[in-house]
Design an enzyme around this catalytic site. Structure first.
Site, PDB file in Angstrom:
ATOM      1  NE  ARG A 167      -4.087  -1.556  -0.171  1.00 18.48           N
ATOM      2  CZ  ARG A 167      -4.371  -2.256  -1.255  1.00 18.48           C
ATOM      3  NH1 ARG A 167      -3.683  -2.071  -2.359  1.00 18.48           N
ATOM      4  NH2 ARG A 167      -5.337  -3.130  -1.264  1.00 18.48           N
TER       5      ARG A 167
ATOM      6  CB  SER B 266      18.430  13.649  -0.329  1.00 16.14           C
ATOM      7  OG  SER B 266      19.323  12.701   0.215  1.00 16.14           O
TER       8      SER B 266
ATOM      9  CD  GLU C 264      -2.770   0.750  -4.259  1.00 15.99           C
ATOM     10  OE1 GLU C 264      -3.445   0.192  -5.139  1.00 15.99           O
ATOM     11  OE2 GLU C 264      -3.037   0.692  -3.041  1.00 15.99           O
TER      12      GLU C 264
END
Length: 187
Positions: free
Chosen positions: A90, A116, A93
């Protein structure tokens, strides 16, 4: 101490579990972020000498042997199967879904560059939403790194003695500074 990363990480997380403390509690006691504490105990980050006494005070079962192991530069890696774990999936995603928009906002606010992941802080917090339900707040706090324009520069070569031998050098002016490189090194 000889042992695989997973063996050492298992020993470290066992010390944490036996302490009964959360990552957040250890973070409070050490002045680190909760995610960084987890990274240390999973051997994904290097323990600095100044922080070692604080971590040992927070986790008294940490042996000198384990602390010494934690102060070695770690092999920062991950199990490729980790993406199958639902929380990790998740998170991936969410970054993939919002990534293009986040990139556009970074470019709009800072210019052409990136965030960074080395000069970087990460934390996870629990808050109550407006509906009174628990919510997860993940903070990524990374230094902005601009991309550099690659400009044509003038370079000059010369020979000089280094370590008692004649060596080839290259000198280049980059902006107002001169950079010198040793070519065909070796002793």
């Amino acid at each position: 101490m000889e042992g695989s990363k997973s063996t050492v990480a298992s020993r470290l997380t066992s010390v944490k579990r036996r302490s009964g403390k959360s990552y957040g509690q250890i973070a409070e006691e050490t002045g680190l972020t909760n995610v960084y504490v987890a990274q240390l105990l999973r051997r994904q980050a290097q323990l600095k000498a100044d922080t070692a006494p604080k971590l040992q005070a927070a986790l008294p079962e940490l042996t000198d042997e384990l602390l010494q192991e934690m102060m070695k530069p770690p092999l920062r890696s991950y199990d490729p199967h980790l993406i199958q774990e639902p929380t990790v999936y998740r998170l991936n995603e969410a970054v993939m879904h919002f990534g293009e928009s986040i990139k556009e906002i970074i470019n709009e606010e800072f210019g052409d560059g990136i965030m960074s992941a080395i000069d970087f802080y990460c934390s996870v917090d629990k808050v109550k939403g407006v509906d009174g339900k628990d919510r997860v707040v993940v903070t990524f706090d990374g230094k902005y790194l601009p991309f550099t324009e690659q400009v044509k520069i003038r370079a000059y070569g010369f020979k000089a003695k280094a370590a008692g031998k004649l060596k080839d050098f290259l000198i280049m002016k980059l902006g107002g500074a001169y950079c010198i490189w040793l070519l065909h090194g070796g002793y």
